[in-house]
Design an enzyme around this catalytic site. Structure first.
Site, PDB file in Angstrom:
ATOM      1  CD  GLN A  25      45.779  41.175  33.062  1.00  0.00           C
ATOM      2  OE1 GLN A  25      46.604  41.316  32.164  1.00  0.00           O
ATOM      3  NE2 GLN A  25      45.570  40.013  33.663  1.00  0.00           N
ATOM      4  CG  HIS A  43      39.868  38.391  34.081  1.00  0.00           C
ATOM      5  ND1 HIS A  43      41.105  38.706  34.586  1.00  0.00           N
ATOM      6  CD2 HIS A  43      39.288  39.583  33.772  1.00  0.00           C
ATOM      7  CE1 HIS A  43      41.267  40.023  34.579  1.00  0.00           C
ATOM      8  NE2 HIS A  43      40.175  40.582  34.075  1.00  0.00           N
ATOM      9  CG  HIS A  57      35.846  41.311  31.119  1.00  0.00           C
ATOM     10  ND1 HIS A  57      35.408  42.047  32.197  1.00  0.00           N
ATOM     11  CD2 HIS A  57      37.197  41.370  31.156  1.00  0.00           C
ATOM     12  CE1 HIS A  57      36.462  42.530  32.860  1.00  0.00           C
ATOM     13  NE2 HIS A  57      37.550  42.142  32.246  1.00  0.00           N
TER      14      HIS A  57
HETATM   15  P1  AMP Z   1      40.301  43.670  34.295  1.00  0.00           P
HETATM   16  O1  AMP Z   1      40.277  45.162  34.224  1.00  0.00           O
HETATM   17  O2  AMP Z   1      40.140  43.013  32.950  1.00  0.00           O
HETATM   18  O3  AMP Z   1      41.469  43.138  35.097  1.00  0.00           O
HETATM   19  O4  AMP Z   1      38.965  43.262  35.029  1.00  0.00           O
HETATM   20  C1  AMP Z   1      38.869  43.007  36.394  1.00  0.00           C
HETATM   21  C2  AMP Z   1      37.408  42.899  36.702  1.00  0.00           C
HETATM   22  O5  AMP Z   1      37.265  42.242  37.948  1.00  0.00           O
HETATM   23  C3  AMP Z   1      36.684  44.233  36.794  1.00  0.00           C
HETATM   24  O6  AMP Z   1      35.635  44.268  35.826  1.00  0.00           O
HETATM   25  C4  AMP Z   1      36.148  44.245  38.222  1.00  0.00           C
HETATM   26  O7  AMP Z   1      34.875  44.834  38.329  1.00  0.00           O
HETATM   27  C5  AMP Z   1      36.130  42.770  38.566  1.00  0.00           C
HETATM   28  N1  AMP Z   1      36.223  42.454  39.979  1.00  0.00           N
HETATM   29  C6  AMP Z   1      37.091  42.984  40.876  1.00  0.00           C
HETATM   30  N2  AMP Z   1      36.907  42.429  42.090  1.00  0.00           N
HETATM   31  C7  AMP Z   1      35.901  41.518  41.946  1.00  0.00           C
HETATM   32  C8  AMP Z   1      35.250  40.617  42.843  1.00  0.00           C
HETATM   33  N3  AMP Z   1      35.589  40.521  44.137  1.00  0.00           N
HETATM   34  N4  AMP Z   1      34.251  39.844  42.351  1.00  0.00           N
HETATM   35  C9  AMP Z   1      33.890  39.936  41.046  1.00  0.00           C
HETATM   36  N5  AMP Z   1      34.480  40.744  40.149  1.00  0.00           N
HETATM   37  C10 AMP Z   1      35.475  41.538  40.596  1.00  0.00           C
END
Ligand code: AMP
Ligand code: ZN
Length: 112
Positions: free
Chosen positions: A93, A99, A101
């Protein structure tokens, strides 16, 4: 919470490609997609992750889970989809606002 990227996206302070929203959740495209379709579903209320849930979130979580298949269908994912929730640093994370996915498109690889 003020420094939370996803809270800022929910508030419209940071742009995103929003595909769905209702009174409880906002859904937008991942900025670094790992599949043809890669959405992020976030609750409007700030919750850091699965470790921070309690019984007051039960209805929200049910709503999130039950909304995912509708989103997948709306994205044309007729053959199935994958959901991932990364929890904590060790779980990969990076953004500490809960969130889910939602990924799909071409056949996704299995695990192992
Ligand atoms: P996690 O590793 O589960 O915390 O996933 C975070 C996700 O947020 C990653 O897949 C990133 O590519 C995505 N992310 C980061 N910044 C943004 C943004 N500004 N808009 C959309 N997605 C984002
Ligand atoms: Zn937040």
């Amino acid at each position: 919470m003020n420094d939370c990227l996803f809270c800022k996206i929910i508030a419209g302070e940071i742009p995103s490609d929003r595909v769905y929203e209702d009174d409880q959740v906002v859904v937008f495209r991942d900025i670094n997609p790992m599949a043809d379709v890669h959405l992020l579903m976030v609750p409007r209320a700030h919750v850091a992750g699965l470790n921070d849930l309690d019984e007051t979130h039960d209805a929200l979580m049910a709503h999130m889970l039950r909304t995912l298949p509708k989103l997948a269908a709306a994205q044309g994912l007729t053959d199935g989809f994958r959901t991932i929730i990364n929890t904590g640093k060790g779980g990969g994370q990076v953004i500490f606002h809960l969130h889910i996915h939602l990924l799909g498109g071409k056949q996704l690889p299995g695990f192992g």
